[in-house]
Design a protein around this motif. Structure first.
Motif, PDB file in Angstrom:
ATOM      1  N   SER A   1       0.378  12.236  -5.914  1.00 49.92           N
ATOM      2  CA  SER A   1       0.065  13.121  -7.033  1.00 49.92           C
ATOM      3  C   SER A   1      -1.427  13.224  -7.286  1.00 49.92           C
ATOM      4  O   SER A   1      -1.842  13.770  -8.296  1.00 49.92           O
ATOM      5  CB  SER A   1       0.778  12.623  -8.296  1.00 49.92           C
ATOM      6  N   CYS A   3      -3.631  10.700  -7.731  1.00 51.42           N
ATOM      7  CA  CYS A   3      -4.180   9.679  -8.640  1.00 51.42           C
ATOM      8  C   CYS A   3      -5.497   9.090  -8.132  1.00 51.42           C
ATOM      9  O   CYS A   3      -6.429   8.894  -8.902  1.00 51.42           O
ATOM     10  CB  CYS A   3      -3.182   8.541  -8.847  1.00 51.42           C
ATOM     11  N   PHE A  63       1.535  14.895 -16.513  1.00 51.66           N
ATOM     12  CA  PHE A  63       2.449  15.076 -15.390  1.00 51.66           C
ATOM     13  C   PHE A  63       3.881  15.247 -15.873  1.00 51.66           C
ATOM     14  O   PHE A  63       4.822  15.144 -15.092  1.00 51.66           O
ATOM     15  CB  PHE A  63       2.320  13.904 -14.416  1.00 51.66           C
ATOM     16  N   GLN A  66       6.552  17.282 -13.968  1.00 53.79           N
ATOM     17  CA  GLN A  66       6.067  17.456 -12.601  1.00 53.79           C
ATOM     18  C   GLN A  66       6.528  16.346 -11.663  1.00 53.79           C
ATOM     19  O   GLN A  66       6.466  16.507 -10.441  1.00 53.79           O
ATOM     20  CB  GLN A  66       4.547  17.531 -12.588  1.00 53.79           C
ATOM     21  N   LEU A  67       6.926  15.216 -12.233  1.00 53.20           N
ATOM     22  CA  LEU A  67       7.383  14.084 -11.435  1.00 53.20           C
ATOM     23  C   LEU A  67       8.821  13.748 -11.814  1.00 53.20           C
ATOM     24  O   LEU A  67       9.178  13.796 -12.989  1.00 53.20           O
ATOM     25  CB  LEU A  67       6.495  12.857 -11.676  1.00 53.20           C
ATOM     26  N   GLU A  71      10.062   9.167  -8.999  1.00 52.32           N
ATOM     27  CA  GLU A  71       8.633   9.164  -8.709  1.00 52.32           C
ATOM     28  C   GLU A  71       7.855   8.400  -9.779  1.00 52.32           C
ATOM     29  O   GLU A  71       6.928   7.648  -9.460  1.00 52.32           O
ATOM     30  CB  GLU A  71       8.106  10.594  -8.602  1.00 52.32           C
ATOM     31  N   LEU A  75       5.705   5.035  -9.101  1.00 45.69           N
ATOM     32  CA  LEU A  75       4.292   4.987  -9.473  1.00 45.69           C
ATOM     33  C   LEU A  75       4.003   3.776 -10.360  1.00 45.69           C
ATOM     34  O   LEU A  75       3.030   3.046 -10.139  1.00 45.69           O
ATOM     35  CB  LEU A  75       3.898   6.289 -10.170  1.00 45.69           C
TER      36      LEU A  75
END
Length: 85
Positions: A1, A3, A63, A66-67, A71, A75
């Protein structure tokens, strides 16, 4: 993503270091201090403006939506491992 584009040492956009963050105190822009736990990390990913770290501009995007949950879990597990960028 993406990061590491901001959270990696030496990146062009300076963001808080995520390496060995989990379980540590974090000083926020509002003067409060929190412990970097699962809830804090999730809040920072989904609603970053709600818990801005002291000394950093409010540039992290949300986010949210979006995740996937998988996910997000992966993360947070990665950050908890202490090996984050």
């Amino acid at each position: 993503s993406g990061c590491s584009g901001c959270h990696e040492p030496g990146s062009s956009i300076h963001a808080p270091d995520l390496n060995r963050l989990y379980g540590q105190p974090v000083h926020l822009a509002d003067g409060s201090t929190v412990i970097a736990d699962d809830n804090y990390l999730l809040d920072c990913i989904l609603e970053p403006a709600s818990r801005r770290v002291l000394g950093y501009p409010p540039v992290m995007p949300s986010f949210k939506g979006q995740l996937t949950q998988d996910e997000l879990d992966a993360l947070i597990t990665f950050i908890k491992s202490g090996q984050a960028p």
